[in-house]
Design an enzyme around this catalytic site. Structure first.
Site, PDB file in Angstrom:
ATOM      1  N   GLY A  83     -17.279   1.080   0.156  1.00 27.63           N
ATOM      2  CA  GLY A  83     -18.485   2.697   0.021  1.00 27.63           C
ATOM      3  C   GLY A  83     -19.505   2.736  -0.272  1.00 27.63           C
ATOM      4  O   GLY A  83     -20.431   3.465   0.262  1.00 27.63           O
TER       5      GLY A  83
ATOM      6  N   TYR B 159       1.003  -1.255  -0.155  1.00 25.42           N
ATOM      7  CA  TYR B 159       0.033  -0.076  -0.161  1.00 25.42           C
ATOM      8  C   TYR B 159       0.667   1.432  -0.761  1.00 25.42           C
ATOM      9  O   TYR B 159       1.553   1.623   0.902  1.00 25.42           O
ATOM     10  CB  TYR B 159      -1.166  -0.085   1.470  1.00 25.42           C
ATOM     11  CG  TYR B 159      -2.131  -1.113   1.396  1.00 25.42           C
ATOM     12  CD1 TYR B 159      -2.553  -1.993   0.565  1.00 25.42           C
ATOM     13  CD2 TYR B 159      -2.343  -1.697   2.791  1.00 25.42           C
ATOM     14  CE1 TYR B 159      -3.330  -2.666   0.269  1.00 25.42           C
ATOM     15  CE2 TYR B 159      -3.369  -3.011   2.734  1.00 25.42           C
ATOM     16  CZ  TYR B 159      -3.600  -2.830   1.350  1.00 25.42           C
ATOM     17  OH  TYR B 159      -4.704  -4.445   1.862  1.00 25.42           O
TER      18      TYR B 159
ATOM     19  N   LEU C 100     -17.891  -2.817   3.765  1.00 25.08           N
ATOM     20  CA  LEU C 100     -19.139  -1.775   3.542  1.00 25.08           C
ATOM     21  C   LEU C 100     -19.234  -1.126   1.048  1.00 25.08           C
ATOM     22  O   LEU C 100     -19.756  -0.176   1.266  1.00 25.08           O
ATOM     23  CB  LEU C 100     -18.275  -0.230   3.855  1.00 25.08           C
ATOM     24  CG  LEU C 100     -18.550  -0.494   5.331  1.00 25.08           C
ATOM     25  CD1 LEU C 100     -18.098   1.070   5.891  1.00 25.08           C
ATOM     26  CD2 LEU C 100     -20.398  -0.593   6.066  1.00 25.08           C
TER      27      LEU C 100
END
Length: 346
Positions: free
Chosen positions: A239, A58, A236
């Protein structure tokens, strides 16, 4: 916050973790802020979200450096999870599972994270040119050396085999009955069986959410039957399940969602009933759609820890509060009756 255990070693973490990737990579580069991200991590820890999930790729590397700044002050409050096995180039990502590389990668992560041990070291992807047993054996050596406490495996190839459903209705087998098995996680299950013979697997990380529930078929039960923790990635829906995204809003070129088939304007509009259903359920408890989505993941088993990613303090606090929401059988049945999400990876 409620505590949950990961693996046979019964490593304890808060019921909800924090995915740190969006702070450095993959999402809306223009909205990144070091100070804001640091506040988000501190907020998560303050509210009991002890599992901090990062990876050397990352950034690359910058996400571990960011997490390390917090760990320097609050190592005792955090359960550190990072990953190895992927190298990031200008326009490509490649796997590297050679034992020598794994050892060097771990030492480099320890330096960036400013810690003397990693709580959970995960294999991000297996190298097709190296037997996974060799890679896993090198990771097991790190446990013996005291540099790592436990090992985890990230699911592989899930998106590559998911059936595209956009614009059509899935047919059931002749004579009715359940849909055919998705085979989404066959590759991961095969790898797990192999590495489990070398050194115990403490956790598996794979996508699991209301709109991507495939892990419930076989991967989740496999983990539960063996006392293995399950880290729910993207709980989620990148998003979408928060209800804060607008169909057709567009995404920055480097945002992963710019190339995600569920984030075209057409598919975002078509999947609004999923968000509407979560909004109805959450409203009964004064909760948001995103909190209802996280509560659904928590309800999938005591060994499941959702790891929602964010780079903002506000969302970190909101996600943590979802641990206080317990859905009823009726709520879960209502969510189960929602239409399946349209649009997928081909």
């Amino acid at each position: 916050m409620e505590r949950r255990t990961i693996g046979a070693a019964a490593l304890e973490v808060g019921a909800i973790g924090l995915g740190c990737m969006p702070m450095s990579w993959g999402y809306t580069e223009s909205q990144r802020s070091l100070d804001s991200s640091l506040r988000a991590v501190h907020t998560a820890l303050d509210r009991g979200c002890s599992l901090l999930d990062t990876a050397d790729m990352y950034g690359p590397f910058t996400n571990e450096l960011l997490v390390g700044r917090v760990l320097k002050e609050r190592r005792a409050d955090a359960f550190v999870s990072t990953k190895c096995g992927l190298l990031v180039g200008e326009q490509h990502i490649v796997a590297n599972g050679r034992p020598g590389y794994v050892r060097r990668a771990c030492d480099a992560s320890l330096r960036r994270l400013q810690t003397d041990h990693i709580d959970l070291y995960q294999l991000h992807r297996a190298d097709p040119e190296v037997p996974v047993e060799e890679t896993w054996g090198a990771m097991a050596e790190l446990v013996a050396a005291g540099k790592v406490r436990s090992l985890g495996l990230c699911a592989v190839g899930a998106r590559a085999v998911r059936t595209a459903r956009a614009g059509r209705t899935e047919r059931r087998p002749a004579g009715g009955g359940a849909r055919p098995r998705s085979r989404t996680h066959d590759g991961t299950l095969a790898q797990l069986e192999r590495v489990q013979q070398v050194f115990p697997v403490s956790s598996v990380q794979a996508e699991l959410s209301v709109w991507s529930p495939e892990a419930r078929e076989e991967l989740l039960p496999w983990c539960e039957s063996r006392g293995i923790g399950f880290l729910a990635a993207m709980p989620l829906g990148n998003g979408y399940l928060t209800g804060t995204l607008t169909p057709g809003q567009g995404f920055e070129p480097e945002d992963l969602r710019a190339r995600h088939p569920r984030f075209t304007a057409e598919m975002m509009a078509a999947n609004q009933p999923v968000v509407a259903g979560l909004r109805r359920v959450g409203a009964r408890y004064g909760a948001t759609p995103g909190q209802a989505a996280l509560a659904w993941v928590l309800a999938q088993g005591r060994h499941v820890v959702p790891v929602p990613g964010t780079k903002k303090e506000r969302w970190a606090a909101q996600n943590a509060k979802a641990a206080q929401l317990t859905l009823s059988r009726e709520d879960l049945a209502e969510i189960a009756a929602l239409p399946p999400a349209l649009g997928s990876w081909d």
